[in-house]
Design an enzyme around this catalytic site. Structure first.
Site, PDB file in Angstrom:
ATOM      1  N   HIS A  56     -19.578  39.965 -11.924  1.00 46.43           N
ATOM      2  CA  HIS A  56     -18.311  40.578 -11.543  1.00 46.43           C
ATOM      3  C   HIS A  56     -18.462  41.592 -10.412  1.00 46.43           C
ATOM      4  O   HIS A  56     -17.457  42.027  -9.837  1.00 46.43           O
ATOM      5  CB  HIS A  56     -17.619  41.205 -12.764  1.00 46.43           C
TER       6      HIS A  56
ATOM      7  N   ASP B 184     -22.319  36.864 -17.129  1.00 45.77           N
ATOM      8  CA  ASP B 184     -21.967  37.907 -16.162  1.00 45.77           C
ATOM      9  C   ASP B 184     -23.189  38.380 -15.371  1.00 45.77           C
ATOM     10  O   ASP B 184     -23.355  39.571 -15.124  1.00 45.77           O
ATOM     11  CB  ASP B 184     -21.298  39.097 -16.856  1.00 45.77           C
TER      12      ASP B 184
ATOM     13  N   SER C 235     -22.379  48.957 -13.303  1.00 41.80           N
ATOM     14  CA  SER C 235     -22.508  47.539 -13.590  1.00 41.80           C
ATOM     15  C   SER C 235     -23.614  46.902 -12.752  1.00 41.80           C
ATOM     16  O   SER C 235     -23.668  47.078 -11.530  1.00 41.80           O
ATOM     17  CB  SER C 235     -21.187  46.818 -13.293  1.00 41.80           C
TER      18      SER C 235
END
Length: 362
Positions: A105, A135, A211
């Protein structure tokens, strides 16, 4: 060798616990029996004190700073080129030739990203592959990198272990937070709706921008890839386990995408009682429990009434399954269309073998 006279004159009056053996005192047999009993039983100190809190805090600080010194230089800041779709996040190098792991992402559909390293390196990176199901994404920098981080074995993790998150939250470069491994074997949904299994939960502070950054153990190994937080909650963050990342990286390098055999189940990792392991002839303290079986899926259509919710998967084609990451690894693309034997502990407490025919995941 300790001299008998020195022991009698110096050690006995001191408030310390001492134990002497024949190897330490050649004249042990010369002692009276009463003295011998004292030496064999030991001399117990009533004034032993625990280490001061300051010493424990200093030890904790040294552990965290050592981890940061070792792994921090391998952490990258990732941004999109002008006009690119995606966000800003983190990543970490895993090899000197410029391989960088991050979240899917973070890169979205971008073909190239901008990388910035703590040593001053700034340049482009090419997205080699991505796996929306976990992911994760893999990027290669356009030049070699000076530092990289080793991937650890997430199967060895225990709750309460120190966990250090390094990343670029909210644009604040190379921020360090520390906490513990709060829980293991969690499941969470990726943006495409697929369940990511065997996720590590931590209370190390993770914010947007973290992230793709590493979650690191006290031994200086990456144990997870920071992925998500629960908005509105405090101290609840998640990271994709390093063993899952290792599998995905190898698939992306070999094939450019992750090949998976699909059997239609959702599962989690649980403890395996020793008596069951002995009955089944497997080695391990953990196994996989099926939480959901899709109707009319390959698992439901398996031989002998199929696999059912609550079944424990003990082995696949003779290879012990210790966790969800093992099951994911063993159900690689090479098993598509191949009859695969599952060793199962059923809800009826019987150990049975079931044949499943995996299909290609759509």
């Amino acid at each position: 060798m300790i001299k008998l006279e020195q022991v009698l004159e110096e050690r006995l009056p001191h408030p310390y616990l001492i134990f002497l053996t024949r190897s330490k005192c050649a004249s042990f047999d010369a002692l009276p029996k009463s003295w011998g009993r004292i030496f064999k039983m030991g001399y117990i100190d009533n004034d032993i004190h625990a280490a001061p809190d300051g010493d424990l805090l200093d030890s904790y600080s040294r552990t965290v700073t050592t981890v940061v010194d070792d792994i921090g230089p391998a952490v990258a800041q990732i941004t999109m080129p002008p006009g690119g779709r995606g966000g800003q996040g983190s990543g970490f190098a895993i090899s000197p030739d410029g391989l960088v792991v991050t979240n899917n992402h973070v890169v979205e559909d971008a073909k190239t990203v901008r990388l910035k390293m703590p040593d001053g390196f700034a340049g482009e990176g090419r997205v080699l592959g991505r796996d929306p199901d976990t992911d994760l994404a893999l990027v290669r920098a356009n030049s070699s990198l000076s530092a990289w981080a080793p991937l650890g074995n997430s199967k060895n993790l225990k709750r309460g272990q120190i966990a250090v998150a390094i990343g670029n939250p909210l644009g604040f470069e190379w921020t360090v937070t520390a906490g513990v491994v709060s829980a293991l074997g969690r499941s969470m949904r990726a943006q495409n709706g697929r369940l990511i299994d065997d996720v590590v939960q931590t209370d190390a502070a993770v914010n947007p921008g973290n992230s793709g950054g590493p979650l690191v153990s006290s031994s200086g190994e990456v144990i997870g890839v920071n992925t998500a937080v629960i908005r509105g909650a405090q101290g609840i963050a998640f990271a994709v386990a390093s063993n899952t990342a290792n599998f995905v990286i190898s698939e992306l390098l070999r094939f450019g995408h992750v090949r998976r055999a699909f059997i239609g189940v959702a599962a989690d990792t649980i403890s395996l009682p020793r008596r069951i392991a002995v009955r089944a002839g497997v080695n391990g303290e953990t196994s996989v429990r099926l939480r959901r079986v899709e109707p009319d899926g390959p698992a439901a259509r398996a031989s002998c009434a199929g696999l059912q919710e609550g079944d424990l998967i003990l082995a696949i084609d003779g290879q012990t399954v210790l966790g969800v990451d093992d099951m994911v690894r063993l159900l690689g693309g090479e098993r598509i269309g191949q009859a695969t034997e599952f060793l199962v502990l059923t809800l009826g407490n019987t150990i049975e073998r079931r044949n499943v025919l995996p299909v290609t995941r759509s």
